[in-house]
Write a protein that holds these residues in place. Structure first.
Motif, PDB file in Angstrom:
ATOM      1  N   GLU A   1       0.922  -1.602   0.092  1.00 44.33           N
ATOM      2  CA  GLU A   1      -0.543  -0.208   0.073  1.00 44.33           C
ATOM      3  C   GLU A   1       1.171   1.047   0.075  1.00 44.33           C
ATOM      4  O   GLU A   1       0.589   2.105  -0.673  1.00 44.33           O
ATOM      5  CB  GLU A   1      -0.771  -0.312   1.020  1.00 44.33           C
ATOM      6  CG  GLU A   1      -1.544   1.124   1.141  1.00 44.33           C
ATOM      7  CD  GLU A   1      -2.543   1.009   0.439  1.00 44.33           C
ATOM      8  OE1 GLU A   1      -3.251   2.264  -0.574  1.00 44.33           O
ATOM      9  OE2 GLU A   1      -3.796  -0.220  -0.562  1.00 44.33           O
ATOM     10  N   THR A   2       1.929   1.016   0.517  1.00 43.74           N
ATOM     11  CA  THR A   2       2.608   2.504   0.599  1.00 43.74           C
ATOM     12  C   THR A   2       3.896   2.553  -0.719  1.00 43.74           C
ATOM     13  O   THR A   2       3.360   3.939  -0.667  1.00 43.74           O
ATOM     14  CB  THR A   2       3.920   2.395   1.881  1.00 43.74           C
ATOM     15  OG1 THR A   2       3.551   1.686   3.315  1.00 43.74           O
ATOM     16  CG2 THR A   2       4.930   3.121   1.956  1.00 43.74           C
ATOM     17  N   VAL A   3       4.124   1.728  -1.498  1.00 44.47           N
ATOM     18  CA  VAL A   3       4.746   1.791  -2.568  1.00 44.47           C
ATOM     19  C   VAL A   3       3.812   1.666  -3.692  1.00 44.47           C
ATOM     20  O   VAL A   3       4.502   1.954  -5.177  1.00 44.47           O
ATOM     21  CB  VAL A   3       5.918   1.013  -2.740  1.00 44.47           C
ATOM     22  CG1 VAL A   3       6.796   1.151  -1.267  1.00 44.47           C
ATOM     23  CG2 VAL A   3       5.321  -0.910  -2.697  1.00 44.47           C
ATOM     24  N   LYS A   4       2.853   1.423  -3.687  1.00 43.08           N
ATOM     25  CA  LYS A   4       2.022   1.557  -4.828  1.00 43.08           C
ATOM     26  C   LYS A   4       1.760   2.602  -5.962  1.00 43.08           C
ATOM     27  O   LYS A   4       1.302   2.263  -7.008  1.00 43.08           O
ATOM     28  CB  LYS A   4       0.342   0.856  -4.112  1.00 43.08           C
ATOM     29  CG  LYS A   4      -0.813   2.108  -4.223  1.00 43.08           C
ATOM     30  CD  LYS A   4      -2.005   1.345  -3.726  1.00 43.08           C
ATOM     31  CE  LYS A   4      -2.907   2.907  -3.211  1.00 43.08           C
ATOM     32  NZ  LYS A   4      -4.751   2.114  -2.745  1.00 43.08           N
ATOM     33  N   SER A   5       1.408   3.638  -5.705  1.00 41.54           N
ATOM     34  CA  SER A   5       1.984   5.097  -5.970  1.00 41.54           C
ATOM     35  C   SER A   5       3.132   4.292  -6.739  1.00 41.54           C
ATOM     36  O   SER A   5       3.255   5.313  -8.547  1.00 41.54           O
ATOM     37  CB  SER A   5       1.821   5.473  -5.485  1.00 41.54           C
ATOM     38  OG  SER A   5       2.895   6.070  -4.986  1.00 41.54           O
ATOM     39  N   GLN A   6       4.388   4.525  -7.024  1.00 43.44           N
ATOM     40  CA  GLN A   6       4.856   4.190  -7.682  1.00 43.44           C
ATOM     41  C   GLN A   6       4.702   2.576  -8.772  1.00 43.44           C
ATOM     42  O   GLN A   6       5.958   2.641  -9.490  1.00 43.44           O
ATOM     43  CB  GLN A   6       6.761   4.140  -7.054  1.00 43.44           C
ATOM     44  CG  GLN A   6       6.669   5.687  -6.654  1.00 43.44           C
ATOM     45  CD  GLN A   6       5.731   5.826  -5.488  1.00 43.44           C
ATOM     46  OE1 GLN A   6       5.929   5.355  -4.200  1.00 43.44           O
ATOM     47  NE2 GLN A   6       5.582   7.408  -5.015  1.00 43.44           N
ATOM     48  N   SER A   7       5.073   1.554  -8.097  1.00 44.25           N
ATOM     49  CA  SER A   7       3.740   0.573  -9.186  1.00 44.25           C
ATOM     50  C   SER A   7       3.087   0.562 -10.374  1.00 44.25           C
ATOM     51  O   SER A   7       2.378   1.303 -10.295  1.00 44.25           O
ATOM     52  CB  SER A   7       3.381  -0.741  -8.254  1.00 44.25           C
ATOM     53  OG  SER A   7       4.127  -0.618  -6.781  1.00 44.25           O
ATOM     54  N   PRO A   8       3.852  -0.375 -11.505  1.00 46.98           N
ATOM     55  CA  PRO A   8       3.155  -0.649 -12.289  1.00 46.98           C
ATOM     56  C   PRO A   8       1.773  -1.356 -12.270  1.00 46.98           C
ATOM     57  O   PRO A   8       1.286  -1.844 -11.243  1.00 46.98           O
ATOM     58  CB  PRO A   8       4.225  -1.137 -13.181  1.00 46.98           C
ATOM     59  CG  PRO A   8       4.758  -2.309 -12.641  1.00 46.98           C
ATOM     60  CD  PRO A   8       5.417  -1.310 -11.261  1.00 46.98           C
ATOM     61  N   ARG A   9       0.592  -0.659 -13.360  1.00 48.10           N
ATOM     62  CA  ARG A   9      -0.590  -1.770 -13.208  1.00 48.10           C
ATOM     63  C   ARG A   9      -0.195  -4.069 -13.308  1.00 48.10           C
ATOM     64  O   ARG A   9       0.093  -3.718 -13.925  1.00 48.10           O
ATOM     65  CB  ARG A   9      -1.701  -0.860 -13.399  1.00 48.10           C
ATOM     66  CG  ARG A   9      -1.971   0.588 -13.050  1.00 48.10           C
ATOM     67  CD  ARG A   9      -3.118   0.681 -14.048  1.00 48.10           C
ATOM     68  NE  ARG A   9      -3.224   1.219 -15.444  1.00 48.10           N
ATOM     69  CZ  ARG A   9      -4.295   0.963 -16.070  1.00 48.10           C
ATOM     70  NH1 ARG A   9      -5.605   0.990 -15.679  1.00 48.10           N
ATOM     71  NH2 ARG A   9      -4.092   1.095 -17.248  1.00 48.10           N
ATOM     72  N   GLN A  10      -1.181  -4.204 -12.130  1.00 52.94           N
ATOM     73  CA  GLN A  10      -1.309  -5.824 -12.457  1.00 52.94           C
ATOM     74  C   GLN A  10      -2.145  -5.929 -13.266  1.00 52.94           C
ATOM     75  O   GLN A  10      -3.528  -5.836 -12.673  1.00 52.94           O
ATOM     76  CB  GLN A  10      -0.669  -6.204 -11.046  1.00 52.94           C
ATOM     77  CG  GLN A  10       0.752  -6.142 -10.545  1.00 52.94           C
ATOM     78  CD  GLN A  10       1.723  -6.328 -11.329  1.00 52.94           C
ATOM     79  OE1 GLN A  10       1.550  -6.818 -12.545  1.00 52.94           O
ATOM     80  NE2 GLN A  10       2.824  -5.807 -11.524  1.00 52.94           N
ATOM     81  N   LEU A  11      -2.235  -7.125 -13.800  1.00 54.40           N
ATOM     82  CA  LEU A  11      -3.528  -7.183 -14.478  1.00 54.40           C
ATOM     83  C   LEU A  11      -4.030  -8.755 -13.688  1.00 54.40           C
ATOM     84  O   LEU A  11      -3.573  -9.784 -12.913  1.00 54.40           O
ATOM     85  CB  LEU A  11      -2.921  -8.170 -16.805  1.00 54.40           C
ATOM     86  CG  LEU A  11      -4.464  -9.188 -17.195  1.00 54.40           C
ATOM     87  CD1 LEU A  11      -5.761  -7.594 -16.923  1.00 54.40           C
ATOM     88  CD2 LEU A  11      -3.883  -9.559 -17.705  1.00 54.40           C
ATOM     89  N   ASN A  12      -5.141  -8.792 -13.042  1.00 51.58           N
ATOM     90  CA  ASN A  12      -5.765  -8.894 -12.619  1.00 51.58           C
ATOM     91  C   ASN A  12      -6.805  -9.742 -12.575  1.00 51.58           C
ATOM     92  O   ASN A  12      -8.303  -9.349 -12.304  1.00 51.58           O
ATOM     93  CB  ASN A  12      -5.922  -8.924 -11.030  1.00 51.58           C
ATOM     94  CG  ASN A  12      -4.748  -8.062 -10.056  1.00 51.58           C
ATOM     95  OD1 ASN A  12      -3.819  -9.099 -10.506  1.00 51.58           O
ATOM     96  ND2 ASN A  12      -4.220  -7.420  -9.668  1.00 51.58           N
ATOM     97  N   LEU A  13      -7.269 -10.914 -13.574  1.00 49.42           N
ATOM     98  CA  LEU A  13      -8.952 -11.141 -14.455  1.00 49.42           C
ATOM     99  C   LEU A  13      -9.207 -11.952 -13.945  1.00 49.42           C
ATOM    100  O   LEU A  13      -8.606 -13.061 -13.987  1.00 49.42           O
ATOM    101  CB  LEU A  13      -8.528 -11.186 -15.365  1.00 49.42           C
ATOM    102  CG  LEU A  13      -9.164 -11.227 -16.365  1.00 49.42           C
ATOM    103  CD1 LEU A  13     -10.037 -10.018 -16.718  1.00 49.42           C
ATOM    104  CD2 LEU A  13      -8.774 -11.552 -18.147  1.00 49.42           C
ATOM    105  N   SER A  14     -10.338 -12.083 -12.824  1.00 51.05           N
ATOM    106  CA  SER A  14     -10.955 -13.627 -12.352  1.00 51.05           C
ATOM    107  C   SER A  14     -11.495 -14.348 -13.537  1.00 51.05           C
ATOM    108  O   SER A  14     -11.466 -13.710 -14.493  1.00 51.05           O
ATOM    109  CB  SER A  14     -11.641 -12.985 -11.304  1.00 51.05           C
ATOM    110  OG  SER A  14     -12.556 -11.856 -12.060  1.00 51.05           O
ATOM    111  N   ARG A  15     -11.726 -15.276 -12.824  1.00 47.89           N
ATOM    112  CA  ARG A  15     -12.651 -16.466 -13.945  1.00 47.89           C
ATOM    113  C   ARG A  15     -13.801 -15.817 -14.674  1.00 47.89           C
ATOM    114  O   ARG A  15     -14.161 -15.493 -16.426  1.00 47.89           O
ATOM    115  CB  ARG A  15     -12.809 -17.527 -13.350  1.00 47.89           C
ATOM    116  CG  ARG A  15     -11.558 -18.299 -13.335  1.00 47.89           C
ATOM    117  CD  ARG A  15     -11.551 -19.763 -12.788  1.00 47.89           C
ATOM    118  NE  ARG A  15     -10.306 -20.900 -12.507  1.00 47.89           N
ATOM    119  CZ  ARG A  15     -10.066 -20.849 -13.047  1.00 47.89           C
ATOM    120  NH1 ARG A  15      -9.943 -21.126 -14.700  1.00 47.89           N
ATOM    121  NH2 ARG A  15      -9.244 -21.762 -12.581  1.00 47.89           N
TER     122      ARG A  15
END
Length: 321
Positions: free
Chosen positions: A26-40
């Motif tokens: 949560e602390t570093v998420k502003s500098q993190s790339p977005r991740q694909l989380n595709l549920s079924r």
């Protein structure tokens, strides 16, 4: 009492692990790339919309001249990985075959020409004798024609694209992950819900973190109960620390050797399954990553067995109270 105390410690440790990891992400998420989380469920929704808008999919996913080669390479690699056992029976190395496919996809026409002009090296790779040379060349010609036909179909038949898409939807969707809002056009063309992008892209996945924490909890618990049972075999007054560390390192090294030996020693790879480290599923890449029941049952089964055996050993000891 020792069993209860250890269970409490492992539970507390796993909870702290989860909360600290969550706080760190949560602390570093502003500098993190977005991740694909595709549920079924979201994947099924997306596939349904693609089927209902077959002519729009090419524009929606920005498919260009090189797209087919990327999809074909990914599709072929997955087929190879799923048939690794058959490759071993044919004395073929999975890494070599993946490298061969990658070479072919860089310039398919040049690759087919190379095989047809200088077939001996490729025949040796597959263990094909000179007596089968003519059949080998005929098969290569046939494969080249099939490749050309499929490439044409990829741009004319939405069903062919859908086949590739269902095998790895991330390949199509990850092109939208670098910049927020870049998927708006695809959402409009495929008539997807307005909040679809925010659902499938995130900075991190608390659900996956929770699932991997469960595996960590079960791993520590299982090894802990095994060590606790083995400690009952050591004479009173002697330290159990060396034995405990030895068991952990033994399982860890066995897991490492097993992973390294998959390509050349099936027997060692099978022996490595003894290690609880191999029972964890740490591959978070597949869409719809979930806890696998057989892994949980295996962890719990060994833990319960260790507790039962340890209890019997303890009850047989002549302990002066």
């Amino acid at each position: 009492s020792k069993t209860a105390v250890m269970f409490s410690y492992v539970t507390l440790l796993s909870l702290v692990f989860f909360l600290v990891s969550l706080l760190a992400m949560e602390t570093v998420k502003s500098q993190s790339p977005r991740q694909l989380n595709l549920s079924r469920k979201e994947q099924e929704k997306l596939v349904t919309q693609i089927e209902e808008h077959p002519q729009e999919i090419y524009e929606a996913f920005n498919i260009h001249e090189d797209s087919f080669d990327s999809y074909a390479l990914n599709f072929a690699s997955k087929l190879l990985n799923s048939n690794a056992g058959e490759l071993e029976d044919m004395n073929l190395e999975l890494n070599e075959m993946n490298a061969l496919i990658e070479q072919a996809m860089l310039d398919p026409e040049a690759f087919f020409s190379s095989v047809l002009n200088e077939p001996d090296d490729y025949m040796d790779l597959f263990g094909i004798s000179q007596n089968e040379r003519e059949d080998f060349l005929l098969n290569i010609e046939k494969e080249r024609e099939e490749y050309r036909e499929m490439k044409i179909s990829f741009y004319q038949s939405p069903q062919v694209f859908l086949t590739f898409f269902q095998e790895n939807p991330g390949l199509a969707l990850n092109q939208f992950s670098s910049k927020e809002g870049s998927m708006d056009r695809a959402i409009n063309l495929l008539d997807l819900p307005d909040d679809f992008e925010s659902k499938i892209f995130s900075k991190y996945s608390p659900e996956k973190l929770a699932q991997i924490t469960v595996y960590v909890f079960l791993l520590i618990l299982t090894v802990g109960f095994l060590v606790l049972t083995l400690s009952l075999l050591i004479k009173r007054g002697r330290s159990n620390l060396g034995m405990a560390l030895g068991v952990v390192f033994f399982f860890y090294i066995l897991n490492s050797l097993s992973s390294a030996a998959k390509g050349f020693s099936p027997i060692l790879a099978i022996i490595g399954k003894i290690s609880p480290f191999t029972w964890m599923d740490t591959d978070l890449s597949p869409s719809g990553f979930i806890l696998q029941p057989w892994r949980i049952i295996l962890f719990l089964g060994v833990s319960i067995l260790a507790i039962v055996i340890g209890n019997r050993i303890f009850n047989r000891k002549d302990i002066l109270v």
